[in-house]
Design a protein around this motif. Structure first.
Motif, PDB file in Angstrom:
ATOM      1  N   UNK A 157       2.116  13.287  20.920  1.00  8.91           N
ATOM      2  CA  UNK A 157       2.445  14.481  21.852  1.00  8.91           C
ATOM      3  C   UNK A 157       1.442  15.710  21.239  1.00  8.91           C
ATOM      4  N   UNK A 158       1.243  16.762  21.700  1.00  7.34           N
ATOM      5  CA  UNK A 158       0.665  17.837  21.328  1.00  7.34           C
ATOM      6  C   UNK A 158       1.889  18.560  20.393  1.00  7.34           C
ATOM      7  N   UNK A 159       1.258  19.235  19.649  1.00  4.92           N
ATOM      8  CA  UNK A 159       2.069  20.062  18.584  1.00  4.92           C
ATOM      9  C   UNK A 159       3.028  18.868  17.583  1.00  4.92           C
ATOM     10  N   UNK A 160       2.738  17.952  17.453  1.00  7.07           N
ATOM     11  CA  UNK A 160       3.225  16.940  16.565  1.00  7.07           C
ATOM     12  C   UNK A 160       2.436  16.698  15.245  1.00  7.07           C
ATOM     13  N   UNK A 161       3.194  16.127  14.315  1.00  6.94           N
ATOM     14  CA  UNK A 161       2.659  15.871  12.935  1.00  6.94           C
ATOM     15  C   UNK A 161       2.364  14.504  12.720  1.00  6.94           C
ATOM     16  N   UNK A 162       1.209  14.490  11.868  1.00  2.00           N
ATOM     17  CA  UNK A 162       0.657  13.085  11.508  1.00  2.00           C
ATOM     18  C   UNK A 162       0.370  13.195   9.724  1.00  2.00           C
ATOM     19  N   UNK A 163       0.928  12.054   9.193  1.00  2.00           N
ATOM     20  CA  UNK A 163       0.954  11.958   7.823  1.00  2.00           C
ATOM     21  C   UNK A 163      -0.127  10.991   7.229  1.00  2.00           C
ATOM     22  N   UNK A 164      -0.967  11.403   6.657  1.00  2.00           N
ATOM     23  CA  UNK A 164      -1.844  10.169   5.667  1.00  2.00           C
ATOM     24  C   UNK A 164      -1.516  10.069   4.320  1.00  2.00           C
ATOM     25  N   UNK A 165      -1.287   9.088   3.806  1.00  2.00           N
ATOM     26  CA  UNK A 165      -1.033   9.163   2.406  1.00  2.00           C
ATOM     27  C   UNK A 165      -1.689   7.817   1.721  1.00  2.00           C
ATOM     28  N   UNK A 166      -1.848   8.147   0.282  1.00  2.18           N
ATOM     29  CA  UNK A 166      -2.214   6.963  -0.493  1.00  2.18           C
ATOM     30  C   UNK A 166      -1.452   7.226  -1.682  1.00  2.18           C
ATOM     31  N   UNK A 167      -0.939   5.894  -2.039  1.00  2.00           N
ATOM     32  CA  UNK A 167       0.050   5.660  -3.308  1.00  2.00           C
ATOM     33  C   UNK A 167      -0.193   4.362  -3.756  1.00  2.00           C
ATOM     34  N   UNK A 168       0.395   4.265  -4.911  1.00  2.35           N
ATOM     35  CA  UNK A 168       0.065   3.087  -5.552  1.00  2.35           C
ATOM     36  C   UNK A 168       1.239   2.375  -6.255  1.00  2.35           C
ATOM     37  N   UNK A 169       1.343   1.270  -6.669  1.00  2.00           N
ATOM     38  CA  UNK A 169       2.116   0.589  -7.263  1.00  2.00           C
ATOM     39  C   UNK A 169       1.391  -0.054  -8.529  1.00  2.00           C
ATOM     40  N   UNK A 170       2.068  -0.824  -9.403  1.00  2.00           N
ATOM     41  CA  UNK A 170       1.361  -1.234 -10.602  1.00  2.00           C
ATOM     42  C   UNK A 170      -0.056  -1.795 -10.354  1.00  2.00           C
ATOM     43  N   UNK A 171      -0.053  -2.812  -9.179  1.00  2.00           N
ATOM     44  CA  UNK A 171      -1.149  -3.463  -8.973  1.00  2.00           C
ATOM     45  C   UNK A 171      -1.779  -3.300  -7.568  1.00  2.00           C
ATOM     46  N   UNK A 172      -1.318  -2.435  -6.822  1.00  2.00           N
ATOM     47  CA  UNK A 172      -1.893  -1.848  -5.450  1.00  2.00           C
ATOM     48  C   UNK A 172      -2.014  -0.609  -5.320  1.00  2.00           C
TER      49      UNK A 172
END
Ligand code: ADP
Length: 251
Positions: free
Chosen positions: A163-178
């Protein structure tokens, strides 16, 4: 084919059919789609650019109706560009010719590039895109263009189904191998009974389509990620939002 009379084999018919012309025709069709979508891309981009310039130039004050028309031209150009991009990529996937340009890539750059590409669409729906990047993300071996394309596809869907006025999150994170990329929205979510088919070619969740789409984006995304040795996934709950992501091995 066996022809029997009282359970007795009395003859055999073998049908041989040359399917070379079928393959040739299929290849010609795929090449035609690739050429046409490629040729369409440039004029559509230029229509979009001109509409945006017209909006920015402010030749005299634009009234609401004029602004709305400009918005509609850019929106429709975006939709056409998405479809031509999908058709172009589909032809690569169909011919089994996904050509990867693997190179050492920065996950942060891929995320930034994708956010940049959808920022206007997000602005128009007053959607705030927040990026969350883990510290010390390792370099990955990836085809930057195709990986960004997948992330842009996730983001475009997140914007489209929120919907309008909502939020979207984009992330990049890592573990030891990925290294894991994820796009999370607070949109309508997906009924769990459809989740197993969500990456199928041409699949669209029934009954939720007020706006046209091809049902191609996620299936091509899956092919692009798996061609690079990655894994694509989805978590979603109806009414609560969705998370789409993919995981690469860190180099
Ligand atoms: P389309 O071009 O139709 O969006 P996709 O392959 O990208 O094709 O998506 C397939 C279907 O999955 C969509 O038609 C939509 O029903 C559903 N979908 C994809 N992303 C989301 C999302 N973030 N929230 C809710 N539904 C989604």
């Amino acid at each position: 084919l066996k022809v029997t009379n009282n359970a007795e084999v009395i003859g055999q018919v073998i049908v041989l059919r040359n399917i070379t012309p079928f393959h040739e025709l299929n290849e010609a069709k795929t090449n035609f789609i690739a050429t046409v979508s490629h040729e369409l891309k440039t004029p559509i981009s230029s229509i979009k650019m001109s509409a945006r310039l017209l909006g920015d130039l402010r030749v005299g004050a634009l009234n609401n109706e004029q602004q709305e028309l400009i918005r509609s031209i850019t929106d429709d150009s975006d939709r056409l560009l998405k479809i031509t991009g999908e058709l172009l990529n589909l032809s690569q996937v169909e011919t089994g010719k996904i050509q990867l340009k693997l190179q050492p890539a920065s996950p942060a750059d891929i995320v930034e590039q994708a956010i940049q590409a959808v920022s206007l669409q997000a602005q128009q729906k007053h959607i705030n895109i927040q990026s969350k990047l883990a510290d010390n993300l390792p370099t990955i071996q990836a085809d930057v263009e195709k990986t960004s394309w997948v992330l842009i596809n996730f983001l475009t869907n997140a914007i489209k189904y929120s919907p309008e006025d909502s939020g979207v999150e984009v992330s990049a994170c890592c573990t030891k191998n990925t290294v894991e990329f994820m796009v999370k929205d607070q949109g309508r979510g997906i009924d769990e009974k459809y989740l197993p088919r969500i990456f199928d070619r041409y699949f669209k969740v029934p009954g939720t389509h007020e706006r046209n789409g091809t049902g191609l984006g996620l299936s091509i995304s899956k092919e692009f990620i798996e061609a690079q040795g990655g894994r694509i996934w989805v978590h979603s709950r109806l009414g609560e939002g969705s998370q789409f992501g993919f995981t690469f091995s860190a180099t």
